[in-house]
Motif scaffolding. Sequence first.
Motif, PDB file in Angstrom:
ATOM      1  N   UNK A 147      78.746  15.614  25.165  1.00  0.00           N
ATOM      2  CA  UNK A 147      77.846  16.540  24.465  1.00  0.00           C
ATOM      3  C   UNK A 147      78.700  17.494  23.641  1.00  0.00           C
ATOM      4  N   UNK A 148      78.762  17.238  22.347  1.00  0.00           N
ATOM      5  CA  UNK A 148      79.692  17.956  21.472  1.00  0.00           C
ATOM      6  C   UNK A 148      79.085  19.177  20.797  1.00  0.00           C
ATOM      7  N   UNK A 149      77.878  19.586  21.222  1.00  0.00           N
ATOM      8  CA  UNK A 149      77.263  20.778  20.602  1.00  0.00           C
ATOM      9  C   UNK A 149      76.301  21.414  21.596  1.00  0.00           C
ATOM     10  N   UNK A 150      76.697  22.563  22.154  1.00  0.00           N
ATOM     11  CA  UNK A 150      75.825  23.279  23.085  1.00  0.00           C
ATOM     12  C   UNK A 150      76.134  24.770  23.020  1.00  0.00           C
ATOM     13  N   UNK A 151      75.101  25.579  23.285  1.00  0.00           N
ATOM     14  CA  UNK A 151      75.207  27.049  23.307  1.00  0.00           C
ATOM     15  C   UNK A 151      74.768  27.497  24.702  1.00  0.00           C
ATOM     16  N   UNK A 152      75.686  27.688  25.609  1.00  0.00           N
ATOM     17  CA  UNK A 152      75.333  27.892  27.009  1.00  0.00           C
ATOM     18  C   UNK A 152      75.578  29.311  27.515  1.00  0.00           C
ATOM     19  N   UNK A 153      76.295  30.134  26.756  1.00  0.00           N
ATOM     20  CA  UNK A 153      76.575  31.501  27.204  1.00  0.00           C
ATOM     21  C   UNK A 153      75.479  32.410  26.656  1.00  0.00           C
ATOM     22  N   UNK A 187      75.137  26.813  35.939  1.00  0.00           N
ATOM     23  CA  UNK A 187      73.898  26.072  36.208  1.00  0.00           C
ATOM     24  C   UNK A 187      73.674  24.974  35.174  1.00  0.00           C
ATOM     25  N   UNK A 188      73.866  25.298  33.909  1.00  0.00           N
ATOM     26  CA  UNK A 188      73.592  24.326  32.855  1.00  0.00           C
ATOM     27  C   UNK A 188      74.638  23.214  32.816  1.00  0.00           C
ATOM     28  N   UNK A 189      75.927  23.556  33.028  1.00  0.00           N
ATOM     29  CA  UNK A 189      76.961  22.521  33.057  1.00  0.00           C
ATOM     30  C   UNK A 189      76.716  21.564  34.219  1.00  0.00           C
ATOM     31  N   UNK A 190      76.328  22.083  35.363  1.00  0.00           N
ATOM     32  CA  UNK A 190      76.019  21.221  36.506  1.00  0.00           C
ATOM     33  C   UNK A 190      74.767  20.383  36.229  1.00  0.00           C
ATOM     34  N   UNK A 191      73.785  20.990  35.586  1.00  0.00           N
ATOM     35  CA  UNK A 191      72.573  20.248  35.216  1.00  0.00           C
ATOM     36  C   UNK A 191      72.919  19.080  34.296  1.00  0.00           C
ATOM     37  N   UNK A 200      78.735  38.200  35.612  1.00  0.00           N
ATOM     38  CA  UNK A 200      78.330  37.291  36.678  1.00  0.00           C
ATOM     39  C   UNK A 200      77.037  36.570  36.329  1.00  0.00           C
ATOM     40  N   UNK A 201      76.117  37.266  35.682  1.00  0.00           N
ATOM     41  CA  UNK A 201      74.864  36.617  35.279  1.00  0.00           C
ATOM     42  C   UNK A 201      75.119  35.531  34.239  1.00  0.00           C
ATOM     43  N   UNK A 202      75.991  35.818  33.279  1.00  0.00           N
ATOM     44  CA  UNK A 202      76.309  34.816  32.262  1.00  0.00           C
ATOM     45  C   UNK A 202      77.032  33.627  32.880  1.00  0.00           C
ATOM     46  N   UNK A 203      77.974  33.905  33.778  1.00  0.00           N
ATOM     47  CA  UNK A 203      78.672  32.810  34.454  1.00  0.00           C
ATOM     48  C   UNK A 203      77.692  31.929  35.225  1.00  0.00           C
ATOM     49  N   UNK A 204      76.771  32.542  35.921  1.00  0.00           N
ATOM     50  CA  UNK A 204      75.813  31.774  36.713  1.00  0.00           C
ATOM     51  C   UNK A 204      74.975  30.859  35.829  1.00  0.00           C
ATOM     52  N   UNK A 244      85.817  28.873  31.223  1.00  0.00           N
ATOM     53  CA  UNK A 244      85.860  28.650  32.661  1.00  0.00           C
ATOM     54  C   UNK A 244      85.127  27.376  33.077  1.00  0.00           C
ATOM     55  N   UNK A 245      84.184  26.914  32.229  1.00  0.00           N
ATOM     56  CA  UNK A 245      83.305  25.813  32.632  1.00  0.00           C
ATOM     57  C   UNK A 245      83.266  24.638  31.660  1.00  0.00           C
ATOM     58  N   UNK A 246      83.528  24.868  30.398  1.00  0.00           N
ATOM     59  CA  UNK A 246      83.375  23.823  29.383  1.00  0.00           C
ATOM     60  C   UNK A 246      84.701  23.142  29.088  1.00  0.00           C
ATOM     61  N   UNK A 247      84.621  21.872  28.693  1.00  0.00           N
ATOM     62  CA  UNK A 247      85.813  21.119  28.310  1.00  0.00           C
ATOM     63  C   UNK A 247      86.347  21.563  26.958  1.00  0.00           C
ATOM     64  N   UNK A 248      85.444  21.970  26.071  1.00  0.00           N
ATOM     65  CA  UNK A 248      85.804  22.382  24.717  1.00  0.00           C
ATOM     66  C   UNK A 248      85.079  23.684  24.410  1.00  0.00           C
ATOM     67  N   UNK A 249      85.786  24.649  23.810  1.00  0.00           N
ATOM     68  CA  UNK A 249      85.208  25.964  23.517  1.00  0.00           C
ATOM     69  C   UNK A 249      85.288  26.228  22.018  1.00  0.00           C
ATOM     70  N   UNK A 250      84.178  26.706  21.479  1.00  0.00           N
ATOM     71  CA  UNK A 250      84.064  26.992  20.051  1.00  0.00           C
ATOM     72  C   UNK A 250      83.727  28.461  19.834  1.00  0.00           C
TER      73      UNK A 250
END
Length: 390
Positions: free
Chosen positions: A66-72, A116-120, A108-112, A151-157
Amino acid sequence: MSTVITNIGELVTNDPAAGGGLAVVRDAALVIEDGAVAWTGPASAAPAADESFDAAGRAVLPGFVDSHAHLVFAGERAEEFAARMNGEKYAAGGIRTTVERTRAASDDDLRANVRRLVHEMARQGVTTVECKSGYGLTVDQEARAVRIAAEYADEVTYLGAHVVPAEYAGDAAGYAHLAATDMLAACAPHARWVDVFCEEGAFDADQAREVLTAGVKAGLSPRLHANQLTQGPAVRLAVELEAASADHCTFLGDADVDALASSRTVATLLPGVEFSTRQPYPDARRLLDAGATVALATDCNPGSCYSSSMAFCIAVAVRDMRMTPAEAVWSATAGGARALRRTDVGHLSPGARADVHVLDAPSHIHLAYRPGVPLTHAVWKHGRRVKGLL
C-alpha cells in the motif's frame, strides 16, 4: 529457522525474471528462511524445512504493497461522507477539520490510531505500508507526525504541503515557503519521501515545485498528489521531476498519459477515493494500453476514503476501471513496490523479503470475484507470521 509452505494451488510470484505479469506456478511450494524467500517451485520438489504449513490448495500471493496512506490523524468525518452521499461535492477543504483534531490529540492517541490501522491492514494482507504526514501543518506538528509514522510504517512521506492551514489563509505562497524551509528541515530526518497536493484549493505548480525541489536537495525523493480534482499540471510536473509516483491521476489529458508512459513515474490509482466521493474513476485501461506502470493503493484517510482494504480496491479496479484481475493484483503488489522504488517487496522470487499472503481461495481472481468477503487466511511479514487475522 525455515518454513516450507506446501500444497499451494496457485503461487503468484510476480517474478521479474519471468518477463512481467503474475508469473503463476501451479501445485507449488515456497520456502522462507531468515526473513526472505529461499526457494519456490513445484511442491513435489520442495526441500525440507524446520516447519511446514499446508496451504491446502489455496492461492498464495506476495503481500500487498500500500504505497499511499494517511494514518497519522485524530477523529473521523462520517458526517462529511454522509453529506457527499446526499449530493454535496467533495473539496480539499475538509482536510482542515482533521487538522484541528490532530493538533489537539496527544502523541499516545495518534500512536494508538496508527498502530490500529497498520495492524488492520496487516490482517488483510498488507505487508508494506507508506504513511504520510499532512494533518499537522505547523513545524512542530508535522515533525511529530513523521516521527510517529516512522515507528509503524515501512515508508514515511513528508506532506507538509497538504493544504493551506487557516493561519495562512490567502497566503499559499507563504505557507509553501515554510513547507520548503523550516518545516522540511524538521521533518526530513524522519522521512524518505516528499509530497505535495498540487491541485485547485491546495498548491499550484510553482509552489509544488518549490517544496519538491527543496525536498530533493534535503535528500528526499519526490512523489505527488496529481490531477485528482482537475486536469492540471501536476502529472507532467511529477514526470519532469522524476517523481516515483503521481497519485490519483483521475483527470488526464493525452499529454499526461504520454508523459507517464514514457517515464519511470508510476500512476498510482486510488479507487476507494472515487467510490467514497462519487468522482469519476481513473481510466486505468487507457494508462495500461499506453504502456504506463500502474499501482493501486488505498489512500486510507478519515475524509475521502476511510478504507484500509486493498482487496476492495482490487475489486473496484476490476469492476469500474476496466482492469483484469491479474492486472489489478499485480498493481496492488509489484506496482506498489515500483511506486516506492523497492525491489525487495511485491514479488516472491528467491531473495525477496518473505511477505506472503495466503488467500482462503484457490485463485487470485477471487479477490475481485468475491468482493467484500474476507479472504485472507494467513500472512507472513518479513518471514514472521502475523497473528490475529480477521
